[in-house]
Design a protein around this motif. Structure first.
Motif, short mmCIF file in Angstrom:
data_model
loop_
_atom_site.label_atom_id
_atom_site.label_comp_id
_atom_site.label_asym_id
_atom_site.label_seq_id
_atom_site.Cartn_x
_atom_site.Cartn_y
_atom_site.Cartn_z
N GLY A 1 -60.00 -28.42 47.64
CA GLY A 1 -59.70 -27.50 48.73
C GLY A 1 -58.73 -28.13 49.70
N VAL A 2 -58.60 -27.49 50.85
CA VAL A 2 -57.65 -27.91 51.87
C VAL A 2 -58.40 -28.14 53.17
N GLN A 3 -58.00 -29.17 53.88
CA GLN A 3 -58.56 -29.46 55.20
C GLN A 3 -57.44 -29.38 56.21
N GLY A 4 -57.63 -28.61 57.25
CA GLY A 4 -56.63 -28.49 58.29
C GLY A 4 -56.66 -29.69 59.22
N VAL A 5 -55.67 -29.76 60.07
CA VAL A 5 -55.61 -30.81 61.08
C VAL A 5 -55.42 -30.16 62.43
N ARG A 6 -55.83 -30.86 63.47
CA ARG A 6 -55.65 -30.37 64.83
C ARG A 6 -55.40 -31.56 65.74
N PRO A 7 -54.76 -31.31 66.87
CA PRO A 7 -54.56 -32.40 67.82
C PRO A 7 -55.90 -32.83 68.42
N LEU A 8 -56.00 -34.09 68.78
CA LEU A 8 -57.21 -34.60 69.41
C LEU A 8 -57.08 -34.51 70.93
N THR A 9 -58.20 -34.29 71.61
CA THR A 9 -58.20 -34.31 73.06
C THR A 9 -58.16 -35.76 73.55
N LYS A 10 -57.89 -35.93 74.82
CA LYS A 10 -57.86 -37.27 75.41
C LYS A 10 -59.22 -37.95 75.25
N ASP A 11 -60.31 -37.21 75.47
CA ASP A 11 -61.65 -37.77 75.32
C ASP A 11 -61.93 -38.18 73.87
N GLU A 12 -61.46 -37.38 72.93
CA GLU A 12 -61.65 -37.71 71.51
C GLU A 12 -60.89 -38.97 71.13
N VAL A 13 -59.70 -39.12 71.66
CA VAL A 13 -58.92 -40.34 71.40
C VAL A 13 -59.68 -41.55 71.94
N GLU A 14 -60.28 -41.43 73.12
CA GLU A 14 -61.08 -42.52 73.69
C GLU A 14 -62.30 -42.82 72.81
#
Length: 180
Positions: A113-126
């Protein structure tokens, strides 16, 4: 007189050893035949490694499993995601033996299958700055437990933990309580 504390475990070296083991086996035994990128069915496969997952939870003896899984790209067919391939190996490491032990799970690359991608939030990056093996080997506190939960739940939500790993480490994922 008390015994001196054991020397700290070099978690960077452990993870490097696991990665080297996975890469070597990937190159030697997984069918990554190259083709023409212009072909409709072409997928450029690469391997990824999950974070360490405790073999028992609560942790009794420091033994961890890392899962090697395949992800693929074809910018001619898919630009905002990647192809999900098989979980092709499990690599275990224990504090007792201190050497990686690889078990092959699959050697044929096919898309699941396929998995999409999304930008990470600042908190997620931390959150992703955490070194999970360091936390898993540290004494448990409320703070380390919360960091582990945040880190692993985020990794699971973005697709960086294979479903086979969630099943195999059910007690740990139940404790994490990440939701569906």
């Amino acid at each position: 007189m008390s015994l001196p504390a054991p020397p700290p475990v070099d978690t960077v070296a452990i993870v490097a050893s696991i990665k080297a083991t996975a890469e070597k086996t990937w190159k030697e035994s997984v069918d990554t035949q190259r083709g023409n990128p212009a072909d409709a069915g072409f997928v450029s496969w690469s391997t990824r490694l999950s974070d360490p997952l405790p073999m028992t939870w609560p942790l009794v003896e420091p033994t961890f499993a890392f899962y090697a899984y395949a992800r693929g790209m074809n910018p001619m067919r898919l630009r905002d995601g990647e192809f999900v391939g098989p979980t092709w190996a499990r690599i275990t490491w224990s504090a007792k033996d201190q050497k990686p032990e690889l078990t092959r799970l699959d050697t044929k690359l096919t898309s699941h299958g396929v998995q999409g991608v999304r930008p990470l939030t600042k908190d997620e990056v931390e959150t992703l700055k955490v070194k999970p093996l360091d936390l898993l080997l540290s004494p448990r506190t409320k703070a380390t437990d919360q960091q582990l939960k945040s880190y692993y739940c985020l990794q699971r939500s973005v697709g960086n933990i294979p479903p086979e790993a969630v099943t195999a480490h059910a007690a740990f994922f139940k404790w994490l309580d990440c939701g569906p």
